[in-house]
Design a protein around this motif. Structure first.
Motif, PDB file in Angstrom:
ATOM      1  N   TRP A  24       1.368 -46.506  18.223  1.00 46.03           N
ATOM      2  CA  TRP A  24       1.972 -47.760  18.658  1.00 46.03           C
ATOM      3  C   TRP A  24       0.997 -48.939  18.621  1.00 46.03           C
ATOM      4  CZ3 TRP A  24       6.956 -47.503  18.694  1.00 46.03           C
ATOM      5  CH2 TRP A  24       7.595 -46.297  19.030  1.00 46.03           C
ATOM      6  N   ALA A  25      -0.164 -48.769  18.032  1.00 43.60           N
ATOM      7  CA  ALA A  25      -1.174 -49.832  18.046  1.00 43.60           C
ATOM      8  C   ALA A  25      -0.650 -51.179  17.542  1.00 43.60           C
ATOM      9  CB  ALA A  25      -2.399 -49.400  17.235  1.00 43.60           C
ATOM     10  N   PRO A  26       0.176 -51.237  16.495  1.00 41.09           N
ATOM     11  CA  PRO A  26       0.624 -52.557  16.026  1.00 41.09           C
ATOM     12  C   PRO A  26       1.525 -53.283  17.017  1.00 41.09           C
ATOM     13  CG  PRO A  26       0.915 -50.897  14.306  1.00 41.09           C
ATOM     14  CD  PRO A  26       0.620 -50.163  15.565  1.00 41.09           C
ATOM     15  N   GLN A  27       2.116 -52.573  17.950  1.00 40.56           N
ATOM     16  CA  GLN A  27       3.060 -53.191  18.883  1.00 40.56           C
ATOM     17  C   GLN A  27       2.425 -53.620  20.208  1.00 40.56           C
ATOM     18  OE1 GLN A  27       4.324 -50.359  16.894  1.00 40.56           O
ATOM     19  NE2 GLN A  27       5.113 -52.118  15.760  1.00 40.56           N
ATOM     20  N   VAL A  28       1.328 -52.979  20.593  1.00 41.23           N
ATOM     21  CA  VAL A  28       0.873 -53.086  21.980  1.00 41.23           C
ATOM     22  C   VAL A  28       0.499 -54.505  22.377  1.00 41.23           C
ATOM     23  CG1 VAL A  28      -0.928 -52.409  23.596  1.00 41.23           C
ATOM     24  CG2 VAL A  28       0.177 -50.677  22.196  1.00 41.23           C
ATOM     25  N   GLU A  29      -0.324 -55.169  21.587  1.00 45.06           N
ATOM     26  CA  GLU A  29      -0.823 -56.493  21.996  1.00 45.06           C
ATOM     27  C   GLU A  29       0.339 -57.468  22.201  1.00 45.06           C
ATOM     28  OE1 GLU A  29      -3.782 -60.090  20.469  1.00 45.06           O
ATOM     29  OE2 GLU A  29      -3.628 -58.221  19.324  1.00 45.06           O
ATOM     30  N   ARG A  30       1.277 -57.450  21.280  1.00 38.59           N
ATOM     31  CA  ARG A  30       2.392 -58.394  21.361  1.00 38.59           C
ATOM     32  C   ARG A  30       3.327 -58.046  22.521  1.00 38.59           C
ATOM     33  NH1 ARG A  30       5.844 -59.828  15.975  1.00 38.59           N
ATOM     34  NH2 ARG A  30       7.787 -60.535  16.971  1.00 38.59           N
ATOM     35  N   LEU A  31       3.658 -56.765  22.680  1.00 39.46           N
ATOM     36  CA  LEU A  31       4.571 -56.380  23.744  1.00 39.46           C
ATOM     37  C   LEU A  31       3.935 -56.537  25.122  1.00 39.46           C
ATOM     38  CD1 LEU A  31       6.221 -53.214  22.162  1.00 39.46           C
ATOM     39  CD2 LEU A  31       7.227 -55.496  22.419  1.00 39.46           C
ATOM     40  N   ALA A  32       2.621 -56.386  25.199  1.00 36.84           N
ATOM     41  CA  ALA A  32       1.945 -56.481  26.492  1.00 36.84           C
ATOM     42  C   ALA A  32       1.961 -57.895  27.050  1.00 36.84           C
ATOM     43  CB  ALA A  32       0.507 -55.987  26.369  1.00 36.84           C
ATOM     44  N   ARG A  33       2.311 -58.882  26.245  1.00 41.46           N
ATOM     45  CA  ARG A  33       2.439 -60.241  26.759  1.00 41.46           C
ATOM     46  C   ARG A  33       3.647 -60.376  27.672  1.00 41.46           C
ATOM     47  NH1 ARG A  33       1.980 -62.821  20.722  1.00 41.46           N
ATOM     48  NH2 ARG A  33      -0.152 -62.112  20.250  1.00 41.46           N
ATOM     49  N   ARG A  34       4.623 -59.462  27.512  1.00 41.60           N
ATOM     50  CA  ARG A  34       5.872 -59.589  28.260  1.00 41.60           C
ATOM     51  C   ARG A  34       6.195 -58.369  29.113  1.00 41.60           C
ATOM     52  NH1 ARG A  34      10.351 -61.051  23.962  1.00 41.60           N
ATOM     53  NH2 ARG A  34      11.575 -61.197  25.878  1.00 41.60           N
ATOM     54  N   PHE A  35       5.557 -57.227  28.799  1.00 43.76           N
ATOM     55  CA  PHE A  35       5.897 -55.980  29.470  1.00 43.76           C
ATOM     56  C   PHE A  35       4.639 -55.274  29.978  1.00 43.76           C
ATOM     57  CE2 PHE A  35       9.121 -56.686  26.220  1.00 43.76           C
ATOM     58  CZ  PHE A  35      10.297 -56.563  26.952  1.00 43.76           C
ATOM     59  N   ARG A  36       4.842 -54.392  30.919  1.00 48.00           N
ATOM     60  CA  ARG A  36       3.824 -53.423  31.285  1.00 48.00           C
ATOM     61  C   ARG A  36       3.998 -52.239  30.340  1.00 48.00           C
ATOM     62  NH1 ARG A  36       3.406 -50.023  37.002  1.00 48.00           N
ATOM     63  NH2 ARG A  36       1.504 -48.863  36.460  1.00 48.00           N
ATOM     64  N   VAL A  37       3.163 -52.166  29.325  1.00 45.48           N
ATOM     65  CA  VAL A  37       3.333 -51.193  28.254  1.00 45.48           C
ATOM     66  C   VAL A  37       2.658 -49.872  28.621  1.00 45.48           C
ATOM     67  CG1 VAL A  37       2.887 -50.673  25.831  1.00 45.48           C
ATOM     68  CG2 VAL A  37       3.475 -53.008  26.516  1.00 45.48           C
TER      69      VAL A  37
END
Length: 245
Positions: A24-37
């Motif tokens: 999931w590395a490509p998703q984490v930085e972007r999703l972590a701006r809005r969610f607790r991943v």
């Protein structure tokens, strides 16, 4: 891994067979701006223990619930791909009070049973994962992506080669024995089903079957093979963000 603000809405990411949470590395930085991943390794994978198998989908689903319990999380959104998508569906069926929205991706409610999976289990027990890797890579990524992103593909190849044979075989048994076709209609959480238009293992028809069976579910096909979150990382992440709101 736990990324993002701990006061944000939790988002659980569940990975594919034979790899680990780094998928999931490509998703984490972007999703972590809005969610607790929250990323985690299935039992038998990555940094998790590989207890004796065979495993069941019920056991893998209860592992995910146990993780939420351990972190004190009452409800979460869940995104799962392939094996992880099967777990996401299980959560929607059997732990509906623990999920808000679901994104099962490149997955199926039934994976073909013993005729497909017993030979793979026997091969892994006999020879490890090395004999399967070329075939898996050929199904997981389109030829164009293999040419464009050889380093990404090689990274997944290394994960598969390093996978625990016991954990891999035990998890194959869980997929072999899974049949959620008659129960996914009980899911009441909002669902977005993502598929890869070039996916050989779980073709778009399997995703459309899920979407047709789950009340109100949406369906979206991306121009990718099986591991769509890597092959179409931006489009995959944007679809999740738009759906989860």
């Amino acid at each position: 891994m736990d990324a993002g603000c701990t006061t944000a809405w939790p988002l659980l990411l569940s990975h594919a067979l034979g790899v680990d949470l780094e998928m999931w590395a490509p998703q984490v930085e972007r999703l972590a701006r809005r969610f607790r991943v929250l990323r985690y390794d299935h039992r038998g994978h990555g940094g998790s223990d590989a207890p004796a198998g065979p495993y069941s989908l019920d056991r893998l689903g209860r592992d995910a619930v146990g993780l939420l319990d351990a972190l004190g999380i009452a409800r979460a959104d869940v995104v799962g791909l392939s094996l992880g998508g099967m777990v996401a569906l299980w959560l929607g069926i059997h732990a509906s009070d623990r999920v808000r929205r679901l994104v099962p991706s490149c997955t199926t409610a039934y994976a073909g049973g013993a005729a497909i999976w017993d030979p793979r289990i026997d091969a892994v027990r006999r020879d490890g994962t090395a004999g399967l890797v070329d075939g898996v890579i050929g199904r997981w990524f389109s030829p164009g992506f293999r040419d464009r992103a050889p380093e990404t593909v090689d990274g997944i190849r290394r994960k598969l080669l390093a996978a625990s044979p016991d954990g891999y075989a035990a998890t194959c048994a869980a997929i072999r024995d899974m049949d959620q076709r008659d129960t996914i209609g009980r899911i009441r959480a909002p669902v977005l089903v993502l598929s890869g238009s070039q996916d050989q293992g779980t073709p778009p028809e399997r995703g459309q079957e899920i979407a047709a069976a789950v009340p109100g579910a949406r369906f979206l096909a991306l121009d990718a093979a099986h591991i769509a979150n890597l092959e179409q990382a931006d489009a995959f992440t944007a679809a999740i963000e738009a759906f989860l709101g």
